[in-house]
Design an enzyme around this catalytic site. Structure first.
Site, PDB file in Angstrom:
ATOM      1  N   LYS A 190       0.840  -1.195   0.000  1.00  0.00           N
ATOM      2  CA  LYS A 190       0.000   0.000   0.000  1.00  0.00           C
ATOM      3  C   LYS A 190       0.877   1.248   0.000  1.00  0.00           C
ATOM      4  CE  LYS A 190      -3.952   1.968   2.468  1.00  0.00           C
ATOM      5  NZ  LYS A 190      -4.897   1.807   3.599  1.00  0.00           N
ATOM      6  N   GLU A 196      10.956  -4.258   4.031  1.00  0.00           N
ATOM      7  CA  GLU A 196      11.104  -5.645   3.585  1.00  0.00           C
ATOM      8  C   GLU A 196      10.636  -5.786   2.128  1.00  0.00           C
ATOM      9  OE1 GLU A 196       9.469  -4.571   6.219  1.00  0.00           O
ATOM     10  OE2 GLU A 196       9.730  -5.862   7.972  1.00  0.00           O
ATOM     11  N   GLY A 250      -4.706  -2.308   5.406  1.00  0.00           N
ATOM     12  CA  GLY A 250      -3.893  -3.431   4.941  1.00  0.00           C
ATOM     13  C   GLY A 250      -4.454  -4.774   5.359  1.00  0.00           C
ATOM     14  N   GLU A 336      -3.429  -6.393  15.452  1.00  0.00           N
ATOM     15  CA  GLU A 336      -3.042  -5.078  14.917  1.00  0.00           C
ATOM     16  C   GLU A 336      -4.254  -4.136  14.952  1.00  0.00           C
ATOM     17  OE1 GLU A 336      -1.567  -3.993  10.622  1.00  0.00           O
ATOM     18  OE2 GLU A 336       0.202  -4.448  11.849  1.00  0.00           O
ATOM     19  N   HIS A 367      -0.112 -32.434  19.464  1.00  0.00           N
ATOM     20  CA  HIS A 367       1.198 -33.060  19.700  1.00  0.00           C
ATOM     21  C   HIS A 367       2.259 -32.002  19.963  1.00  0.00           C
ATOM     22  CE1 HIS A 367      -0.638 -36.797  18.231  1.00  0.00           C
ATOM     23  NE2 HIS A 367      -1.239 -36.015  17.367  1.00  0.00           N
ATOM     24  N   LYS A 495      10.000   0.541  12.888  1.00  0.00           N
ATOM     25  CA  LYS A 495      10.632   0.761  11.571  1.00  0.00           C
ATOM     26  C   LYS A 495      11.718   1.832  11.681  1.00  0.00           C
ATOM     27  CE  LYS A 495       6.341  -0.383   9.100  1.00  0.00           C
ATOM     28  NZ  LYS A 495       5.216   0.121   8.269  1.00  0.00           N
TER      29      LYS A 495
HETATM   30  O1  F6P Z   1       2.546  -3.857  10.001  1.00  0.00           O
HETATM   31  C1  F6P Z   1       2.416  -2.551   9.580  1.00  0.00           C
HETATM   32  C2  F6P Z   1       1.834  -2.537   8.194  1.00  0.00           C
HETATM   33  O2  F6P Z   1       1.654  -1.206   7.792  1.00  0.00           O
HETATM   34  C3  F6P Z   1       0.524  -3.313   8.082  1.00  0.00           C
HETATM   35  O3  F6P Z   1      -0.573  -2.594   8.562  1.00  0.00           O
HETATM   36  C4  F6P Z   1       0.488  -3.569   6.604  1.00  0.00           C
HETATM   37  O4  F6P Z   1      -0.439  -4.589   6.264  1.00  0.00           O
HETATM   38  C5  F6P Z   1       1.938  -3.977   6.354  1.00  0.00           C
HETATM   39  O5  F6P Z   1       2.712  -3.173   7.256  1.00  0.00           O
HETATM   40  C6  F6P Z   1       2.393  -3.821   4.934  1.00  0.00           C
HETATM   41  O6  F6P Z   1       2.240  -2.467   4.560  1.00  0.00           O
HETATM   42  P1  F6P Z   1       2.361  -2.095   2.980  1.00  0.00           P
HETATM   43  O7  F6P Z   1       1.203  -2.794   2.295  1.00  0.00           O
HETATM   44  O8  F6P Z   1       2.259  -0.605   2.950  1.00  0.00           O
HETATM   45  O9  F6P Z   1       3.689  -2.598   2.489  1.00  0.00           O
END
Ligand code: F6P
Length: 529
Positions: A190, A196, A250, A336, A367, A495
């Site tokens: 988004k 990452e 998200g 969240e 288990h 972050k």
């Molecule tokens: O964990 C924080 C967050 O902003 C989530 O709310 C979201 O789903 C995820 O990171 C990924 O965010 P993006 O879609 O902006 O990469």
């Protein structure tokens, strides 16, 4: 100041907390605790609730104006106050045409569906055999859950591989055995700045360029984002960038273009069936009074168990291999959304908010951690999720799966006393001294409540209904707890700190930090030498 009705809820909790749950569960009004909704039922008869508790929670929900908040949600009102946004994920499943933003969402959906059809029919200039879905959190967990659950419906289509972690081992594993020439890389983000995902987007593009060259590689890129400029800078062509509306959070977004990889892999019909199931649950949630509204009643129960009875743990045990990702998905959706302390309601919070949501797939958990559930010292609001068509046509194995789920729920409630264990041992011929000692270790207190959420069958429609049920249950619980279920300010701090420590490990001045963190930075520096 908590609403006056909460005092009655606490009184009911004290009353119920003093009762033997096995007695409570001997219900003459059993049907009142089997809550139906499209494609499923929730059997809450083993939970520590009764008519008095639910009546008190209903009065509290009315004072919280839960019905008004539900109306506001479906009217496109501002239900996300801290970001001044509506929450329109439900409109992606249909409805909401009177809301101005929905027209754009429909256009976005049409573009994504057209692209999916093109990708499935060779329209991209190459055969798509694999979709490499790059995303994390809500841009990953929902698609993974749906893909695992429904991939058998898309047997003729491409496979989806997922890559989320910044650890390059994830990317390596996701691309093992995959031919770049028949792979579509779909980056879903988004913000398009999640570290990452940005890192994996670069890695994936380099992987394509190395195999196909710059020009051809660009034909294998596509992006889903609310930040088209960043997606363009990455290399996605104008016609390969699929927007997602800011009003779709998200963790609520799988129904949007975030689910594009599913549309391509499963095909338009299965995708439409998933949305249709979700829409049936929307209609139930929107039009049913609180007393018969299953997502709302589950939310009332969740708040009663977690806050009034102070049960801090909610294990979700998915007794279906195809639902093995459900606990992971619910961890983000519920924690969240409602793992918050800031009050969003004028009359504040009423106490502790979301419990710890965890879990695994059944029967594997039996288990692994069920020992703790049966003989541990803590309480859990346990949730079994199963489907009556379990077994994929293999009647005996499907029956065994359901029998295990039901047996765990029964055993957790009933327990088995040391005296009963001793009698069983004596009947087996064990000598009395040993029987007495061993019986002590075999004592199982029972009185562990559980919900059994039972799907009529695991289909695209029922999966859509199940996910929508959890979305609405989470929203309603947030309203009752008095928090905002649609923002996530708590995840931003990590972050920022990660960027600072990344620079520190690389050699920058780490600044003033706790001794442990400074030493860990040094450890990483030493290892890098
Ligand atoms: O964990 C924080 C967050 O902003 C989530 O709310 C979201 O789903 C995820 O990171 C990924 O965010 P993006 O879609 O902006 O990469």
């Amino acid at each position: 100041m908590a609403p006056a009705t909460w005092t009655r809820v606490e009184t009911e909790a004290r009353r119920l907390g003093a009762l033997d749950l096995r007695t409570v569960a001997q219900r003459s009004d059993l049907d009142s605790f089997i809550w139906r909704a499209p494609h499923l039922e929730a059997d809450v008869a083993k939970q520590p609730i009764d008519a008095g508790a639910m009546s008190a929670m209903l009065a509290f929900a009315r004072e919280r104006d839960l019905a008004g908040h539900i109306e506001k949600l479906f009217a496109g009102g501002i239900v996300n106050a801290s970001e001044n946004r509506p929450a329109l994920h439900w409109a992606l499943r249909g409805g909401g045409e009177e809301i101005s933003a929905v027209a754009d969402m429909r256009r976005q959906q049409a573009e994504a569906t057209a692209f999916a059809k093109s990708a499935r029919s060779g329209g991209l200039g190459f055969e798509v055999k694999t979709i490499l879905h790059v995303g994390i959190g809500g841009s990953d967990l929902g698609p993974r859950l749906v893909w695992d659950a429904l991939r058998s419906y898309g047997a003729a289509g491409p496979e989806i591989r997922f890559c989320a972690n910044i650890d390059p081992e994830d990317f390596l594993e996701a691309t093992t055995g995959v031919d770049p020439a028949t792979t579509l890389v779909l980056v879903v983000s988004k913000s398009f700045k999640t570290p990452e995902t940005a890192s994996n987007a670069r890695l994936a593009r380099e992987w394509l360029v190395k195999a196909l060259g710059e020009t051809a590689a660009n034909q294998h890129l596509a992006a889903v984002s609310s930040a088209p400029d960043r997606a363009r800078a990455w290399g996605a062509g104008e016609d390969r960038i699929f927007p997602m509306d800011e009003a779709v959070g998200g963790r609520y977004s799988l129904w949007s273009s975030v689910g594009l990889s599913l549309q391509i892999a499963l095909g338009p019909d299965i995708w439409a069936r998933l949305l249709a199931g979700g829409r049936e649950m929307d209609n139930h949630f929107r039009t049913t009074g609180l007393q018969e509204n299953t997502p709302a009643r589950l939310a009332m129960m969740d708040v009663f168990l977690a806050t009034a009875l102070d049960i801090p743990s909610r294990p979700v045990l998915a007794y279906a291999h195809r639902l093995r990702r459900l606990p992971d998905f619910l961890q983000q959706l519920e924690m969240e959304s409602n793992g918050k302390s800031a009050a969003d309601s004028a009359d504040g919070r009423v106490g502790d908010t979301a419990p710890v949501v965890w879990g695994s797939v059944g029967t594997l958990g039996q288990h692994s951690f069920h020992q703790l559930l049966h003989q541990g010292t803590r309480r859990h609001a346990i949730e079994f999720v199963a489907a009556l068509d379990a077994g994929a046509g293999d009647t005996a194995r499907g029956r065994a799966l359901l029998a295990n789920a039901f047996a765990q729920a029964e055993g957790l409630l009933a327990g088995r006393s040391a005296a009963e264990a001793e009698a069983q041992l004596l009947a087996q011929g064990v000598d009395p001294v040993r029987a007495r000692k061993q019986a002590r270790d075999m004592d199982m207190p029972g009185q562990h409540g559980s919900t059994t959420l039972l799907l009529d069958a695991l289909t695209p429609e029922s999966l859509g209904a199940l996910i929508a049920l959890y979305e609405h249950r989470t929203f309603a619980a947030g309203v009752l707890w008095g928090v905002n279920p649609f923002d996530q300010w708590g995840v931003e701090r990590g972050k920022v700190l990660a960027e600072e420590l990344d620079a520190a490990i690389a050699g920058a001045d780490p600044g003033n930090r706790d001794p442990s963190t400074l030493r860990l930075v040094q450890q990483a520096r030493n290892a890098a030498r």
